[in-house]
Design a protein around this motif. Sequence first.
Motif, PDB file in Angstrom:
ATOM      1  N   ASP A 176      47.949  63.134  13.892  1.00 50.94           N
ATOM      2  CA  ASP A 176      47.899  63.248  15.360  1.00 50.94           C
ATOM      3  C   ASP A 176      49.326  63.105  15.850  1.00 50.94           C
ATOM      4  O   ASP A 176      49.897  62.026  15.797  1.00 50.94           O
ATOM      5  CB  ASP A 176      47.043  62.117  15.965  1.00 50.94           C
ATOM      6  CG  ASP A 176      45.581  62.260  15.566  1.00 50.94           C
ATOM      7  OD1 ASP A 176      45.109  63.411  15.498  1.00 50.94           O
ATOM      8  OD2 ASP A 176      44.938  61.228  15.291  1.00 50.94           O
ATOM      9  N   ARG A 177      49.878  64.208  16.335  1.00 50.65           N
ATOM     10  CA  ARG A 177      51.272  64.189  16.772  1.00 50.65           C
ATOM     11  C   ARG A 177      51.475  63.149  17.881  1.00 50.65           C
ATOM     12  O   ARG A 177      50.640  63.000  18.760  1.00 50.65           O
ATOM     13  CB  ARG A 177      51.623  65.578  17.322  1.00 50.65           C
ATOM     14  CG  ARG A 177      52.989  66.057  16.934  1.00 50.65           C
ATOM     15  CD  ARG A 177      53.115  67.566  17.098  1.00 50.65           C
ATOM     16  NE  ARG A 177      52.810  68.268  15.860  1.00 50.65           N
ATOM     17  CZ  ARG A 177      52.391  69.537  15.803  1.00 50.65           C
ATOM     18  NH1 ARG A 177      52.209  70.235  16.909  1.00 50.65           N
ATOM     19  NH2 ARG A 177      52.153  70.096  14.642  1.00 50.65           N
ATOM     20  N   THR A 178      52.562  62.404  17.818  1.00 51.13           N
ATOM     21  CA  THR A 178      52.839  61.410  18.867  1.00 51.13           C
ATOM     22  C   THR A 178      53.522  62.107  20.053  1.00 51.13           C
ATOM     23  O   THR A 178      53.798  63.323  19.996  1.00 51.13           O
ATOM     24  CB  THR A 178      53.790  60.287  18.373  1.00 51.13           C
ATOM     25  OG1 THR A 178      55.108  60.836  18.249  1.00 51.13           O
ATOM     26  CG2 THR A 178      53.342  59.727  17.034  1.00 51.13           C
ATOM     27  N   PRO A 223      48.945  53.623  11.572  1.00 50.54           N
ATOM     28  CA  PRO A 223      48.839  55.078  11.792  1.00 50.54           C
ATOM     29  C   PRO A 223      49.266  55.922  10.585  1.00 50.54           C
ATOM     30  O   PRO A 223      48.668  56.976  10.327  1.00 50.54           O
ATOM     31  CB  PRO A 223      49.774  55.344  12.979  1.00 50.54           C
ATOM     32  CG  PRO A 223      50.018  54.016  13.609  1.00 50.54           C
ATOM     33  CD  PRO A 223      49.780  52.957  12.565  1.00 50.54           C
TER      34      PRO A 223
END
Length: 389
Positions: A13-15, A57
């Motif tokens: 999940d891209r930050t 994460p």
Amino acid sequence: MSLETLAVRAGHDRTAEQEHSEPIFPTSSFVYSSAAEAARKFSGEEVGNVYSRFTNPTVRTFEQRLAAMEGGERCVATSSGMSAILATAMALLNAGDEIVASRSLFGSTVSLFDKYLGKFGIVTRYVELSDLKAWEDAITPATKMLFAETPSNPLSEIADVPALAALARRHGVLLAIDNCFLTPALQQPLALGADLIIHSATKYLDGQGRAVGGAVVGSHALLEEVFGVVRTCGPCMSPFNAWVFTKGLETLSLRMKAHCEQALSLARWLQQHPAVSRVYYSGLEDHPQHALARRQQKGFGAVLGFEVINGQQGAWQVIDATRMLSITGNLGDVKTTITHPATTTHGRLSEAQREAVGITSGLIRVAVGLEHLDDIQRDLARGLDALAG
Ligand SMILES: *Cc1c(COP(=O)(O)O)cnc(C)c1O
């Protein structure tokens, strides 16, 4: 999506930074915007990171990617392959329960079962990997789990996973498969009916011999129990190692294809060498379980055993004549490794026990890496040619 795509894309999940490559979060804890949020996260009322022994994460990215590749609902990462097995046992077994396991298991797994689980009243019965009747006969009302590695190390025996899964279901017990040797690129035990997959990520998932780690994959319900053990007892994966394994997964499929091609070519070459009396590799057409291996696997793996003439003296002569191959018990690396099981990995067994499981004094194990095949063969030929005279 196919396994190759999931290996590259799943779990990230891209930050807000819009990074392209998966980031590392080397942090032990996480902060909250208010006391109320902290209270909600601690109680579990709101999901979110609290502490990296629970969730992190970077570790989650690895877990989600491996779960997707194995076709499992959930994965829990652990500090090593051994702690993946320990956490699974602690989560799903009680004192008085029994395990039925294959006789051909990784040595530390046998010690874990006998010496440590045994201490807490869990008994393990060992059976011949490919003898379905023996598995069935060993099941008692106390049995809770069947446990196998397939192919076996170093003799490449194959477990009939769908048949073991049917047996497990009939008796209401769990089937756990250690998928370390083939990885999801070559075998997907959940699709074959297993309940749990154990991994030593140390091996092919990393693939370059850089880090120690493990994982368990399976259903939400079973993995919630495993997660409880890891979160409380502490054998969690470090964020850095999770990142190494995540990047390793991206090339897993390509590497396993190359490993398999090299191993098959090497097995065929060894078969025709006059100093070699027998080759153990399920990719060879004359392997007694070649058809079964072909049915349940997408490839045959890269670990093979072969017997040389002249017993231990012959085996040591071949090993000591190598100049490039690494003399080590590790495997799952781009570097080819060579070992003499009778005096290393199986050295604690008596000679009679070793002969009973087929670990003869002339047996050599090679885990075929990704150097050029000609160089691997040349390195082995030096000792083999001398031995053949
Ligand atoms: C190496 C290995 C393990 C143990 O994994 P570690 O990461 O060394 O703890 C378990 N099972 C198999 C088949 C292995 O080869």
